[in-house]
Design a protein around this motif. Structure first.
Motif, PDB file in Angstrom:
ATOM      1  N   ALA A   2       0.853  -1.206   0.000  1.00  0.00           N
ATOM      2  CA  ALA A   2       0.000   0.000   0.000  1.00  0.00           C
ATOM      3  C   ALA A   2       0.879   1.242   0.000  1.00  0.00           C
ATOM      4  O   ALA A   2       1.925   1.280   0.651  1.00  0.00           O
ATOM      5  CB  ALA A   2      -0.885  -0.015   1.224  1.00  0.00           C
ATOM      6  N   LYS A   3       0.432   2.221  -0.759  1.00  0.00           N
ATOM      7  CA  LYS A   3       1.212   3.452  -0.831  1.00  0.00           C
ATOM      8  C   LYS A   3       0.997   4.275   0.435  1.00  0.00           C
ATOM      9  O   LYS A   3      -0.083   4.241   1.022  1.00  0.00           O
ATOM     10  CB  LYS A   3       0.765   4.253  -2.051  1.00  0.00           C
ATOM     11  N   ALA A   4       2.017   4.994   0.807  1.00  0.00           N
ATOM     12  CA  ALA A   4       1.891   5.841   1.991  1.00  0.00           C
ATOM     13  C   ALA A   4       1.126   7.113   1.648  1.00  0.00           C
ATOM     14  O   ALA A   4       1.159   7.581   0.508  1.00  0.00           O
ATOM     15  CB  ALA A   4       3.284   6.180   2.499  1.00  0.00           C
ATOM     16  N   PHE A  31       4.935   8.274  -1.738  1.00  0.00           N
ATOM     17  CA  PHE A  31       3.730   8.645  -0.988  1.00  0.00           C
ATOM     18  C   PHE A  31       2.859   9.589  -1.802  1.00  0.00           C
ATOM     19  O   PHE A  31       3.325  10.239  -2.739  1.00  0.00           O
ATOM     20  CB  PHE A  31       4.097   9.299   0.357  1.00  0.00           C
ATOM     21  N   THR A  32       1.584   9.601  -1.418  1.00  0.00           N
ATOM     22  CA  THR A  32       0.709  10.616  -2.002  1.00  0.00           C
ATOM     23  C   THR A  32       0.443  11.662  -0.920  1.00  0.00           C
ATOM     24  O   THR A  32       0.465  11.345   0.276  1.00  0.00           O
ATOM     25  CB  THR A  32      -0.631  10.027  -2.486  1.00  0.00           C
ATOM     26  N   GLU A  33       0.193  12.850  -1.356  1.00  0.00           N
ATOM     27  CA  GLU A  33      -0.076  13.940  -0.420  1.00  0.00           C
ATOM     28  C   GLU A  33      -1.572  14.131  -0.269  1.00  0.00           C
ATOM     29  O   GLU A  33      -2.304  14.053  -1.248  1.00  0.00           O
ATOM     30  CB  GLU A  33       0.390  15.270  -1.008  1.00  0.00           C
ATOM     31  N   LYS A  34      -1.971  14.408   0.937  1.00  0.00           N
ATOM     32  CA  LYS A  34      -3.360  14.808   1.152  1.00  0.00           C
ATOM     33  C   LYS A  34      -3.261  16.193   1.786  1.00  0.00           C
ATOM     34  O   LYS A  34      -2.689  16.337   2.885  1.00  0.00           O
ATOM     35  CB  LYS A  34      -4.005  13.802   2.095  1.00  0.00           C
ATOM     36  N   VAL A  35      -3.760  17.188   1.087  1.00  0.00           N
ATOM     37  CA  VAL A  35      -3.633  18.552   1.601  1.00  0.00           C
ATOM     38  C   VAL A  35      -4.947  18.967   2.249  1.00  0.00           C
ATOM     39  O   VAL A  35      -5.993  18.961   1.611  1.00  0.00           O
ATOM     40  CB  VAL A  35      -3.243  19.539   0.476  1.00  0.00           C
ATOM     41  N   ALA A  58       0.895  14.198   9.187  1.00  0.00           N
ATOM     42  CA  ALA A  58       0.533  12.882   9.702  1.00  0.00           C
ATOM     43  C   ALA A  58       0.752  11.880   8.574  1.00  0.00           C
ATOM     44  O   ALA A  58       0.371  12.137   7.436  1.00  0.00           O
ATOM     45  CB  ALA A  58      -0.914  12.878  10.145  1.00  0.00           C
ATOM     46  N   LEU A  59       1.392  10.766   8.921  1.00  0.00           N
ATOM     47  CA  LEU A  59       1.738   9.761   7.911  1.00  0.00           C
ATOM     48  C   LEU A  59       0.945   8.480   8.155  1.00  0.00           C
ATOM     49  O   LEU A  59       0.832   8.023   9.293  1.00  0.00           O
ATOM     50  CB  LEU A  59       3.244   9.466   7.997  1.00  0.00           C
TER      51      LEU A  59
END
Ligand SMILES: N[C@@H](CCC(=O)N[C@@H](CS)C(=O)NCC(=O)O)C(=O)O
Length: 218
Positions: A2-4, A31-35, A58-59
């Protein structure tokens, strides 16, 4: 695998977000960013699911949730040991953790008086004495690192979590035109030239314009 996912806030104002994001980049994590917009109250509930402290960065990685920047740095070092996020020698590693801790818990006057704002530039900015004392301490920390490990980064040839922790200080020094000695100027230039820093900076410039109430450390 799973991608971070790394949850962050504004790229222009989010100093802690920058630290965590840069650590993940330096680690070579995919990783993908969630803004999450910091001024959106509707996002608070969502943030609670991602981070018990309701703070970013948060990761999320393989079912593990890590919040708080130093914990993220330590976690990344565990899952990506070859990235050299912490120095390999025990004494240097202890030193690195000490100056990261100092950044994490200290420099309140500098952080309050000189909030991160990547789009801004304030030439001849008047720095009050307590903020100047914090700046002097940062420069002393850097000088000790350059003398001990030879630069160009704080712990030698490659960047560590310490460089990520101090990266928003570098940007503040440039934003507020802080007077620097030659070695510190060269260090700031080196940090700003990191490909990840360039990427972050370019994205910050594209964010909507400044929001007055966000002109504070967050
Ligand atoms: N000690 C925390 C500080 C994190 C922090 O203050 N994050 C700010 C954004 S850069 C935040 O989430 N603010 C949102 C809020 O206060 O609602 C860490 O090391 O990660």
């Amino acid at each position: 695998m799973a991608k971070a996912v790394l949850t962050i806030s504004s790229k222009n104002y989010g100093a802690w977000s920058l630290r965590g994001w840069l650590m993940a980049k330096l680690a070579g994590l995919e990783f993908t960013e969630k803004v999450i917009p910091p001024d959106d109250p509707a996002m608070k509930a969502e943030m609670l699911l991602l981070s018990s402290s309701m703070l970013v960065p948060a990761l999320q990685h393989n079912g593990v949730k890590v919040w708080d920047t130093l914990a993220i740095g330590e976690y990344l070092n565990e899952i990506k040991p070859k990235a050299g996020l912490l120095p390999s020698a025990a004494a240097a590693r202890a030193h690195c953790r000490a100056i990261c801790g100092e950044m994490h818990s200290g420099f309140a006057s500098m952080r309050g008086a000189l909030p991160m704002n990547l789009k801004a530039h304030f030439p001849n900015f008047k720095i009050w004495s307590r903020a100047q004392a914090d700046i002097d301490r940062v420069l002393a920390i850097w000088r000790e690192c350059f003398a001990s490990y030879g630069g160009p980064f704080l712990f030698g040839k490659t960047p560590t979590i310490a460089d990520a922790m101090y990266a928003p200080v570098v940007t503040r020094f440039l934003t507020y035109d802080v007077a620097l000695d030659k070695a510190s100027q060269a260090y700031c230039k080196r940090v700003m030239e990191l490909p990840a820093m360039k990427e972050w900076f370019a994205a910050a410039k594209k964010e909507p314009d400044e929001i007055d109430e966000l002109d504070a450390e967050f």
